[in-house]
Each structure stands twice: as structure tokens, then as C-alpha cells.
Scaffold this active site. Structure first.
Site, PDB file in Angstrom:
ATOM      1  N   ASN A  79       0.834  -1.204   0.000  1.00 51.22           N
ATOM      2  CA  ASN A  79       0.000   0.000   0.000  1.00 51.22           C
ATOM      3  C   ASN A  79       0.868   1.255   0.000  1.00 51.22           C
ATOM      4  O   ASN A  79       2.082   1.191  -0.176  1.00 51.22           O
ATOM      5  CB  ASN A  79      -0.926  -0.013   1.221  1.00 51.22           C
ATOM      6  CG  ASN A  79      -0.147   0.102   2.519  1.00 51.22           C
ATOM      7  OD1 ASN A  79       0.885  -0.552   2.702  1.00 51.22           O
ATOM      8  ND2 ASN A  79      -0.616   0.926   3.433  1.00 51.22           N
TER       9      ASN A  79
ATOM     10  N   CYS B   7       1.860   3.106   2.407  1.00 51.47           N
ATOM     11  CA  CYS B   7       2.798   3.264   3.520  1.00 51.47           C
ATOM     12  C   CYS B   7       3.558   1.993   3.857  1.00 51.47           C
ATOM     13  O   CYS B   7       4.157   1.902   4.926  1.00 51.47           O
ATOM     14  CB  CYS B   7       2.069   3.800   4.749  1.00 51.47           C
ATOM     15  SG  CYS B   7       1.273   5.390   4.472  1.00 51.47           S
TER      16      CYS B   7
ATOM     17  N   GLU C  17       2.972  -1.067   4.878  1.00 57.26           N
ATOM     18  CA  GLU C  17       2.742  -1.991   5.993  1.00 57.26           C
ATOM     19  C   GLU C  17       1.661  -3.022   5.709  1.00 57.26           C
ATOM     20  O   GLU C  17       1.433  -3.910   6.532  1.00 57.26           O
ATOM     21  CB  GLU C  17       2.401  -1.222   7.280  1.00 57.26           C
ATOM     22  CG  GLU C  17       0.931  -0.861   7.466  1.00 57.26           C
ATOM     23  CD  GLU C  17       0.500   0.362   6.694  1.00 57.26           C
ATOM     24  OE1 GLU C  17      -0.595   0.880   6.967  1.00 57.26           O
ATOM     25  OE2 GLU C  17       1.249   0.817   5.815  1.00 57.26           O
TER      26      GLU C  17
END
Length: 787
Positions: free
Chosen positions: A436, A438, A440
Site C-alpha cells: 500500500n 505506507c 505496511e
């Protein structure tokens, strides 16, 4: 009601009276410069109270640099301004600007007496703790999270929590197993509502930003992260995917990670710009959608490093962009790196000569579906057959990657094989293609279904209790309860959420992926008197991660025990074979082996409602409302300073400020220490000299003062209990010559690779040697998984 008319009405009497009491407390702090407030007896207007608060906060907040009590008092004043702008419950329920959906408004009306008692209890008890958190917390609530109503009104803090709790309670009651798992047999709406409300206003459970903004309202999506793999192979297909799926998600403020690996045609007569034309369209769309939004989101493009256009992507931002036609400053990129690249780079470091890396076009598209030994064998076969479009020395590619990281803040780095190796499904021949925004979330995305993740975090500093002799201790029972509550809460939000596209809804229904994380790890350790890298802290770090995963997975299994069907692919998953996420790691020692054994049996009997459980996200926004450290990272400064249009905004490290006050009993000595810290960019070691390991101030180090390999060790220690991934940033100080050695960054990436992490690098934050500025190559502001 016109804005002026509402704000000219009389301020609620309790707010005006409290303002007078606050003024007396300012005097006790020695702040004689604070002007007196409007007299409560004169029934001042809402506008007058708001203006007074603004004047005092603007005048006094600079003193937060030397006195943390001023910082707290300024926050309390902002909460009084919120009270001055609030409306009665009836007006809140019927506000057209708020636009509560009937599914939420009606249960609140039906249980009004209980809701009002709950609100009153919050205002008389728990609100005092929340008001005392600090100025940043108060401003973040006021400016971002509290819904704006008609005429300049704003929802109150209590109404904010009621809105979220009522939304979760309403959808929890639609699935009997949810309510039973949360509060026991015979669950009622009021009991469920109270459980959520308590967890929310105590800040034990902190929802993701989309939930705080849009829960219960007729607009916005509650999901945080979207993973797309449209498998486009031409500009025409890319334009269609961008203008349909991507645009609708961005308009709903979702953060996007999108794999464009399949668009790997080399520049030719039929494909004149390769992938860059499509990325330029994506960049322009992101800029246009974010340009009129106070809550911008973002896009991260995923490519494997053998993609024929990888050089162009590495050079698409900032000073590296060749011209405006290739500049994509509104996009981020992430390299989805196979082990083979790092193995070859390590061979180069070991002295092997002529180690190269080959780039391929669409004749090698099938490589994206392979991982591990199968990828290596096929990659090397294609090399032998001469199908590559370009061959570069492996160290040259490594330099290009690091140069882009340092100069533009991108690419992020994730390890493809680790992500596939630890996934809960067998991905042989059908490898995962990206993450995604970010880094994670690790989920499958396909042309017919997006990966979607809904997030919440547990606020670790709230899981502290007094132990024997008054010493503080971590409360694992509180952590487990908060994690279980968060799991049911997010499941309820998934059940009631609206999704921007059918493919997103399909992905949610198929996987029901949770992303339960935590925030405030560094703040917690400081409150417990631990240095972040001490042996005790490392043990606690692992045990927190283990308990978090255990609680969330156990809750998911309980939902199936109570009648919910397991997630769609459970029977084909590793869970159905009795495996747990940590079973893919060597040398894992469980602190609760019996509990895990019981859970294995329970999963074998009943299944799991969710496919995924734990993701350690950045918590930039929500850590501001809790006044804690972000996620699992250390604080990067002990005195955050940001210059805005309205002046300088300061956010001190409150545990440090309180420790200074306790240690320096003479005010002159304390102020001298503060001045020394200010001169030394708030580095305790630089300002106060080398302190003994047991000194009460020695533990207050910043992220830049820690050995980065040891911070990577902390991530590796808890990795077996993080079934998705961790947004791991690194913190590097620039040398005096202003040149960060490429080898320094690359060595850290190699270390993360050897440790078996899934995310090798989210942000590389670089501190200038000459000042306390932090350069990240571009500021990503996301209202999605940033929480």
C-alpha cells in the site's frame, strides 16, 4: 443559521465560568501576561470566547519551549473554545453539514437517555485527562477531526466519540457474534455502545483517520488502504484503470498502492514514452484531487527493479526529473525487490567482479508471478538467452536507488520474497505484486478485486498501571482487551462501510483483512524508565507484539465459534494446516505457548473470520491527538517545531520536560538545562554531556541518536508476530560535508534484508548537520493508513 449569528449568541455558561478558573491557574504558573477573560456574568458571546482563546494561545505557546505546563494549559484553552462552539445534542443529530445516516441517528435517538448519561459521565470524569494532553492534541481534534457544523459550530468532543461508538455499535448489532464476543451473551446496543465509547474516549483504541472523519456520515469511505494490480500492458489500459478505479478511490480519500509492473513495454514506435506517460496522468490526477482538499492522500507506484523503465521512475521526482514532461512530484514509488538483487549486491561486496543486473521488457512479464528459487532460475535463463534490454553493474543500480532515496524521499523498498514467503496463502506461480501507500499492508490484489485494509491502533501508554510500591508496569491484560475491542470494532466498520468501487468491496468480502497496530512504543518505554534499546525494552517489545497478535487472532476465531463463516479462502490457507504466522520464522520463543496451543485447536475447529490481523502503520495524525510517539519509532526530536501561517507550533517531548522538572529541583537550574538543550537541537547527550546509563535523563535519545541497525533489530524481533508488515523508517544524520554516503544507506538496506524483514525502508529521514531541520525528500500527508 448564518455564521455571525451563531457565534454572536451567548457562550455556554459552564465554558465561560471555566475560562475564569483557567485564568487563575495561569497566574499560579507565573504567567502574569495573560489578559483576563470576558466576565462570565456578562454572558460573553461564543465569538468573544473563541477570540480570547486564540489571543492567549498565540501569546503563550512560545513559552512551551521552557514550560510544559504552559503547553498543557494552552491545550485546555482550545478545548474550551471547542465547548464554546458546540451545539446541543438535538442540533447535532439534525445537522445537515454533519449528515448522520439514519442507521446511526435512530439508535442514538432511541437510546437517548443512556447516551446523555454516557456523555455527562465523560464530561465530568474522563474528559479532564483528555483535556490535559496538550496543545497539539487539542488543535488536531479541533482543526481536523471534529465535524464542522452550520454557522461556525463544531461537534463537541463527546459528540465526536458518540458518533464513532454509535456507528460501530449499530453495525455490531447486525452480526450477533460481534456483540457476543465484545460484551457477552445478550448483548444490547447500549452495552456495545458503552464498550466502544469507553475504549475511544480513554484513547485505548485509536481509529484510523477515515473512521474518525466519516464514521456515521453520509459521505466518505471508512477504509484506509487500497492495493491495486490492474495488470495493464498499454497506455490505453492504464488510462482506463486510472480514470475509473484510481480516481474514485482518491476522491474518497483513500491511500493507494498500485502495481504497474505489468506495464513493461520498452520505449518503441508503438510505445513512445514507456510507463512514464501513464505515471504523468496519475501524477496530474493526484495533484488535481488534492489541490482543493484539506486532507490530501497519496499514491505509491510499485515496480520490480528489473523493469525496463526503472531508471525513469527513479528519476521522476524533485531535482532528478529531466523536465516537466517526466516530473511526477505527486507520486511515490516503491521497489518490490526480489532476493536475487541483494544476493548479487552482496556478491559484489564480497569481491566478485563483473556482477551485473539485467533489465527486461514485456518478454519477461511472467517474472512478476514468480518468487524465490523459481524467480531466480527463470531470471537467469532469460539472461542467458539474451532477452534483456539493458545490463548495468549491480553497484550502479544500487547507487541510483540510494541517490533517489536521499534526494527525493522515494523509492521505498520492500522485499518481494519475504512478503510472499510469509503470506497466509501459497503464492507459487501467482506472487504478490505490491503493498500500500505506507508499506505496511501485504495483501493480494488482482484485476477483479482490490486489496483493502481497515485500520486501528492500540495506544500503548494507556496500557500502564501502578505496580508494587507505586512503580509503573505494563498492563498486558489492558493490551489484550484493547486489541480484542479494536478487532471487533474494525470488523463492524468493515461490515457497515461504503466502498468506492465494486472491486474494493469484493476484496473486503473475500479477505476481511484487519490492520491492528500500536502507537506510542517509545513514549511507553520512557514512562516505564527504559531506554529503547535496553534488554528489558527489547523483551517488552516482543511480548507486546505477541500479545497483540494473539488477542486479535483469538477474537477472529471466537467470531467463527459464535457462528460467523471463516474468510473465503480459509480452507486453502496455511491456517487450515495448523500454521501460525510465526511458524515461518526460526528460533521463535513464545511467552504464552499454552495459549497459542489452545488457539491452534480453536482455529482447527472453527476457522478464522479474518485473513489478516496485525499491521504496524505510521500513526502520524493520531499520535498528535494522543501526544505520544508515532507507531513503533523513536521520537525524531525532543522539541518539534513547525512554522505555520499563524506562527510557530511547538510540541515538546512531555516525558522529557517532566523529567527535567523532577531532576532539576531549582528553577534556575532547570531553565539553564532548557537553554542548553535549545542550543544543542534538543539533544540531551549534546546539551548535558555523557550521562551514566542509569541517569534519569540518559534514556531521552532521539531516533537520529540511536544505532539504526539496533532499531532494525527491534523490527526483526517482533516480525514473527506481524503477519502483514511494518512501516519502518530510518534516521540518518548528514555529515558535515553535506554528503550522505550511498554505502551508509545501502548497508542498512542490506542489514534489513539479512534480517528477513518485509519492509526494508519506508522513509529515510535525513537530519542536516548544520541545524535541526529534517529532510525527507518530500512530505507525504495521507489521511489513510497514516492514521
Amino acid at each position: 443559521m448564518a455564521s455571525d449569528a451563531f457565534m454572536q449568541t451567548a457562550c455556554p455558561a459552564d465554558a465561560a465560568e471555566q475560562l475564569e478558573a483557567e485564568h487563575a491557574e495561569w497566574a499560579q504558573l507565573g504567567c502574569g501576561a495573560v489578559p483576563p477573560p470576558p466576565a462570565a456574568a456578562s454572558r460573553p458571546s461564543r465569538a468573544a470566547v473563541a477570540a480570547y482563546v486564540g489571543e492567549v494561545v498565540d501569546r503563550m505557546r512560545a513559552q512551551s519551549r521552557a514550560d510544559e505546563r504552559v503547553y498543557v494549559k494552552c491545550g485546555q484553552l482550545v478545548h474550551l473554545r471547542v465547548r464554546a462552539r458546540s451545539v446541543p445534542l438535538d442540533d447535532w443529530l439534525t445537522s445537515a453539514e454533519l449528515a448522520l445516516v439514519s442507521e446511526v441517528a435512530e439508535p442514538v435517538r432511541a437510546n437517548r437517555a443512556f447516551v446523555e448519561v454516557s456523555l455527562r459521565y465523560f464530561e465530568l470524569t474522563e474528559y479532564a485527562t483528555l483535556r490535559a494532553l496538550g496543545l497539539q492534541s487539542a488543535l488536531k481534534y479541533e482543526e481536523m477531526y471534529l465535524a464542522k457544523l452550520e454557522g461556525g459550530a463544531i461537534e463537541s468532543m463527546g459528540q465526536f466519540f458518540v458518533r464513532i461508538a454509535a456507528t460501530a455499535a449499530t453495525w455490531t448489532m447486525r452480526e450477533p457474534a460481534f456483540g457476543r464476543a465484545l460484551v457477552g451473551e445478550g448483548a444490547t446496543w447500549c452495552a456495545v455502545f458503552n464498550a466502544y465509547l469507553t475504549a475511544l474516549y480513554r484513547q485505548l483504541v485509536v481509529p484510523a483517520t477515515p473512521i474518525m472523519l466519516f464514521a456515521g456520515r453520509a459521505r466518505g469511505s471508512l477504509a484506509s488502504c487500497y492495493l491495486l494490480n490492474p495488470q495493464v500492458s498499454s497506455s490505453t489500459e492504464a488510462v482506463e484503470a486510472i480514470t475509473t478505479e484510481v480516481a474514485r478511490i482518491l476522491l474518497n480519500r483513500g491511500g493507494i498502492g498500485i502495481s504497474f509492473q505489468s506495464f513493461d513495454r520498452a520505449v518503441s514506435r508503438d510505445c513512445k514514452r514507456g510507463i512514464m506517460g501513464a505515471l504523468k496522468l496519475l501524477d496530474s490526477m493526484a495533484m488535481a484531487i488534492n489541490s482543493d482538499s484539506e486532507r490530501p492522500t497519496g499514491i505509491c507506484v510499485y515496480l520490480e527493479p528489473w523493469h525496463c523503465d526503472v531508471r525513469a521512475v527513479l528519476n521522476m521526482r524533485g531535482l532528478l526529473a529531466r523536465d516537466e514532461s517526466t516530473r511526477c512530484d505527486n507520486l511515490f514509488s516503491c521497489l518490490w525487490v526480489p532476493d536475487l538483487l541483494f544476493d548479487r549486491y552482496l556478491a559484489h561486496l564480497e569481491g566478485r567482479e563483473g556482477v551485473v543486473w539485467t533489465l527486461f521488457d514485456d518478454r519477461a512479464s511472467h517474472l512478476s508471478r514468480l518468487h524465490g528459487p523459481a524467480f531466480t532460475a527463470e531470471y537467469e535463463r532469460l539472461e542467458r538467452e539474451g532477452l534483456g534490454v539493458e545490463t548495468v553493474p549491480v553497484q550502479d543500480l544500487a547507487f541510483l536507488i540510494v541517490r533517489s532515496i536521499v534526494m527525493t524521499g522515494s523509492p521505498f523498498v520492500m522485499f518481494k520474497d519475504a512478503c510472499n514467503r510469509h503470506y497466509h496463502m501459497d503464492t507459487a506461480g501467482d506472487a504478490l505484486t505490491g503493498s500500500n501507500l505506507c508499506t505496511e499492508i501485504v495483501q493480494r490484489a488482482s484485476p477483479d478485486a482490490h486489496g483493502v485494509c481497515n485500520l486501528a491502533s492500540v495506544n500503548l501508554p494507556r496500557c500502564v498501571r501502578e505496580g508494587e510500591g507505586g512503580a509503573l508496569a505494563f498492563d498486558f491484560a489492558a493490551l489484550s482487551t484493547a486489541a480484542a475491542t479494536a478487532a471487533i470494532f474494525v470488523n463492524a466498520m468493515m461490515l457497515g462501510g461504503q466502498y468506492p468501487t465494486e472491486k474494493a468491496a469484493r476484496g473486503v468480502a473475500r479477505h476481511r483483512s484487519l490492520g491492528i497496530g500500536f502507537q506510542g512504543l517509545h513514549t511507553l518505554l520512557l514512562e516505564l524508565g527504559m531506554d529503547m534499546l535496553s534488554p528489558a525494552a527489547r523483551r517488552l517489545n516482543v511480548e507486546i507484539a505477541e500479545r497483540l497478535l494473539l488477542a486479535v487472532m483469538a477474537t477472529s476465531a471466537t467470531l467463527c465459534e459464535y457462528g460467523c463463516a471463516p474468510f473465503e479462502d480459509f480452507a486453502r490457507s496455511k491456517f487450515a494446516r495448523g500454521l501460525m504466522p510465526f511458524d515461518g520464522y526460526e528460533g521463535v520463543v513464545l511467552s504464552l505457548p499454552r495459549a497459542w496451543a489452545r488457539l491452534r485447536e480453536k482455529v482447527a475447529r472453527h476457522g478464522l473470520y479474518n485473513a489478516q490481523f496485525v499491521a504496524l502503520m505510521p500513526t502520524v495524525s493520531s499520535s498528535q491527538v494522543t501526544e505520544g510517539s508515532e507507531g513503533f519509532s523513536p521520537v525524531f526530536t525532543n522539541m518539534f517545531s513547525k512554522v505555520t501561517m499563524s506562527g510557530e507550533l511547538l510540541r515538546p517531548n512531555l516525558p522529557l520536560m517532566r523529567a527535567l522538572r523532577k531532576h532539576f529541583t531549582r528553577e534556575a537550574s532547570r531553565l539553564g538545562a532548557v537553554r542548553a538543550l535549545d542550543r544543542e537541537q534538543w539533544s540531551v547527550a549534546a546539551a548535558l554531556g555523557d550521562l551514566a546509563p542509569g541517569h534519569p535523563l540518559a534514556k531521552f535519545k532521539t531516533a537520529f541518536e540511536y544505532d539504526q541497525e539496533r532499531l532494525i533489530d527491534l523490527c526483526a524481533d517482533r516480525a514473527p508476530f506481524v503477519d502483514q508488515s511494518q512501516s519502518m523508517s530510518l534516521f540518518v544524520t548528514e555529515p558535515m560535508d553535506g554528503k550522505v554516503p550511498a554505502s551508509q544507506i545501502m548497508n542498512l538496506l542490506v542489514y534489513a534484508y539479512k534480517k528477513g524483514l518485509k519492509t526494508g525502508l519506508y522513509y529515510c529521514k535525513i537530519r542536516k548537520a548544520t541545524n535541526n531541520g529534517v529532510f525527507t525528500g518530500g512530505d507525504l500527508v495521507c489521511s489513510g493508513c497514516h492514521l
